[in-house]
Design a protein around this motif. Structure first.
Motif, PDB file in Angstrom:
ATOM      1  N   ALA A 114       0.834  -1.208   0.000  1.00  0.00           N
ATOM      2  CA  ALA A 114       0.000   0.000   0.000  1.00  0.00           C
ATOM      3  C   ALA A 114       0.867   1.255   0.000  1.00  0.00           C
ATOM      4  O   ALA A 114       0.577   2.221  -0.723  1.00  0.00           O
ATOM      5  N   GLU A 115       1.937   1.247   0.784  1.00  0.00           N
ATOM      6  CA  GLU A 115       2.837   2.398   0.825  1.00  0.00           C
ATOM      7  C   GLU A 115       3.524   2.611  -0.528  1.00  0.00           C
ATOM      8  O   GLU A 115       3.684   3.749  -0.977  1.00  0.00           O
TER       9      GLU A 115
ATOM     10  N   LEU B 151       3.560   6.088  -5.632  1.00  0.00           N
ATOM     11  CA  LEU B 151       3.491   6.265  -7.086  1.00  0.00           C
ATOM     12  C   LEU B 151       2.544   7.387  -7.485  1.00  0.00           C
ATOM     13  O   LEU B 151       2.601   7.880  -8.610  1.00  0.00           O
ATOM     14  N   ASP B 152       1.634   7.771  -6.579  1.00  0.00           N
ATOM     15  CA  ASP B 152       0.679   8.856  -6.820  1.00  0.00           C
ATOM     16  C   ASP B 152      -0.077   8.659  -8.141  1.00  0.00           C
ATOM     17  O   ASP B 152      -0.158   9.576  -8.969  1.00  0.00           O
ATOM     18  N   LEU B 153      -0.605   7.454  -8.328  1.00  0.00           N
ATOM     19  CA  LEU B 153      -1.354   7.146  -9.546  1.00  0.00           C
ATOM     20  C   LEU B 153      -2.702   7.864  -9.533  1.00  0.00           C
ATOM     21  O   LEU B 153      -3.381   7.893  -8.496  1.00  0.00           O
ATOM     22  N   PRO B 154      -3.118   8.439 -10.655  1.00  0.00           N
ATOM     23  CA  PRO B 154      -4.405   9.136 -10.689  1.00  0.00           C
ATOM     24  C   PRO B 154      -5.565   8.179 -10.411  1.00  0.00           C
ATOM     25  O   PRO B 154      -5.605   7.076 -10.957  1.00  0.00           O
ATOM     26  N   GLY B 155      -6.484   8.610  -9.558  1.00  0.00           N
ATOM     27  CA  GLY B 155      -7.665   7.820  -9.246  1.00  0.00           C
ATOM     28  C   GLY B 155      -7.423   6.669  -8.293  1.00  0.00           C
ATOM     29  O   GLY B 155      -8.329   5.877  -8.036  1.00  0.00           O
ATOM     30  N   VAL B 156      -6.205   6.556  -7.761  1.00  0.00           N
ATOM     31  CA  VAL B 156      -5.872   5.450  -6.860  1.00  0.00           C
ATOM     32  C   VAL B 156      -5.569   6.000  -5.472  1.00  0.00           C
ATOM     33  O   VAL B 156      -4.795   6.939  -5.316  1.00  0.00           O
TER      34      VAL B 156
ATOM     35  N   ALA C  29       3.490  -7.703  -6.877  1.00  0.00           N
ATOM     36  CA  ALA C  29       2.179  -7.193  -6.466  1.00  0.00           C
ATOM     37  C   ALA C  29       1.969  -5.754  -6.918  1.00  0.00           C
ATOM     38  O   ALA C  29       0.890  -5.391  -7.398  1.00  0.00           O
ATOM     39  N   VAL C  30       2.993  -4.926  -6.786  1.00  0.00           N
ATOM     40  CA  VAL C  30       2.896  -3.531  -7.228  1.00  0.00           C
ATOM     41  C   VAL C  30       2.622  -3.487  -8.733  1.00  0.00           C
ATOM     42  O   VAL C  30       1.771  -2.705  -9.189  1.00  0.00           O
ATOM     43  N   GLU C  31       3.280  -4.325  -9.494  1.00  0.00           N
ATOM     44  CA  GLU C  31       3.027  -4.378 -10.943  1.00  0.00           C
ATOM     45  C   GLU C  31       1.599  -4.827 -11.232  1.00  0.00           C
ATOM     46  O   GLU C  31       0.941  -4.280 -12.124  1.00  0.00           O
ATOM     47  N   GLU C  32       1.108  -5.822 -10.510  1.00  0.00           N
ATOM     48  CA  GLU C  32      -0.281  -6.297 -10.687  1.00  0.00           C
ATOM     49  C   GLU C  32      -1.282  -5.169 -10.414  1.00  0.00           C
ATOM     50  O   GLU C  32      -2.249  -4.993 -11.144  1.00  0.00           O
ATOM     51  N   ILE C  33      -1.054  -4.422  -9.342  1.00  0.00           N
ATOM     52  CA  ILE C  33      -1.963  -3.327  -8.983  1.00  0.00           C
ATOM     53  C   ILE C  33      -1.916  -2.214 -10.021  1.00  0.00           C
ATOM     54  O   ILE C  33      -2.942  -1.667 -10.415  1.00  0.00           O
ATOM     55  N   LYS C  34      -0.722  -1.880 -10.495  1.00  0.00           N
ATOM     56  CA  LYS C  34      -0.602  -0.859 -11.536  1.00  0.00           C
ATOM     57  C   LYS C  34      -1.355  -1.290 -12.797  1.00  0.00           C
ATOM     58  O   LYS C  34      -2.067  -0.490 -13.412  1.00  0.00           O
ATOM     59  N   HIS C  35      -1.241  -2.554 -13.166  1.00  0.00           N
ATOM     60  CA  HIS C  35      -1.939  -3.086 -14.336  1.00  0.00           C
ATOM     61  C   HIS C  35      -3.460  -3.019 -14.129  1.00  0.00           C
ATOM     62  O   HIS C  35      -4.193  -2.614 -15.038  1.00  0.00           O
ATOM     63  N   LEU C  36      -3.902  -3.378 -12.958  1.00  0.00           N
ATOM     64  CA  LEU C  36      -5.332  -3.328 -12.644  1.00  0.00           C
ATOM     65  C   LEU C  36      -5.850  -1.891 -12.691  1.00  0.00           C
ATOM     66  O   LEU C  36      -6.924  -1.629 -13.239  1.00  0.00           O
TER      67      LEU C  36
END
Length: 144
Positions: A23-24, A29-34, A133-140
């Motif tokens: 989560a941290e 990454l400050d992804l938009p909408g996340v 996991a971070v890559e999976e979340i970014k893809h999602l």
């Protein structure tokens, strides 16, 4: 908010900290909408941000799963009754439904863990799982 990431676990028990660390990492990454939240336990107060999200990913360590990151679809429990100090993801989804009238699309992302001893560093296995996991979340997040 499009995607809520909730990483949970004990940050003083080595690999059990991989959920909050994920989560941290997503928050950094400050992804938009996340939006990402790191917590020790899943508590009823999380039902409010859950109900505001379009989708949610719960991230947790797993000692009994295969030695790979797994992403599984979640459905709300039939009851929102919480019987202990903390809830599980399905019960929190049911609580969001029953109290706020909205259940986001939901997944459980588990990261393999092998060392739950006292300490603040991840094992090599959990560290690799964290990166995956971070890559999976970014893809999602891109797909929402």
């Amino acid at each position: 908010m499009e995607l809520l990431v909730i990483g949970y676990g004990n940050t003083l028990r080595r690999d059990d900290a991989v959920g909050p660390k994920a989560a941290e990492a997503i928050a950094a990454l400050d992804l938009p909408g996340v939006r990402a939240l790191a917590c020790a336990l899943l508590t009823p107060e999380l039902a409010d941000p859950l109900a505001q999200a379009r989708a949610v990913v719960f991230v947790d360590a797993s000692v009994d799963a295969p030695r790979q990151v797994q992403l599984r679809k979640l459905a709300p429990a039939t009851s929102s009754q919480i019987m202990a100090h903390a809830a599980d993801p399905a019960t929190l989804l049911a609580l969001a439904r029953d109290v706020f009238g909205h259940v986001p699309e939901a997944w459980l992302l588990t990261i393999p863990a092998e060392d739950l001893g006292i300490g603040e560093t991840l094992s090599e296995l959990a560290g690799r799982g964290l990166a995956r996991a971070v890559e999976e979340i970014k893809h999602l997040a891109k797909g929402l």
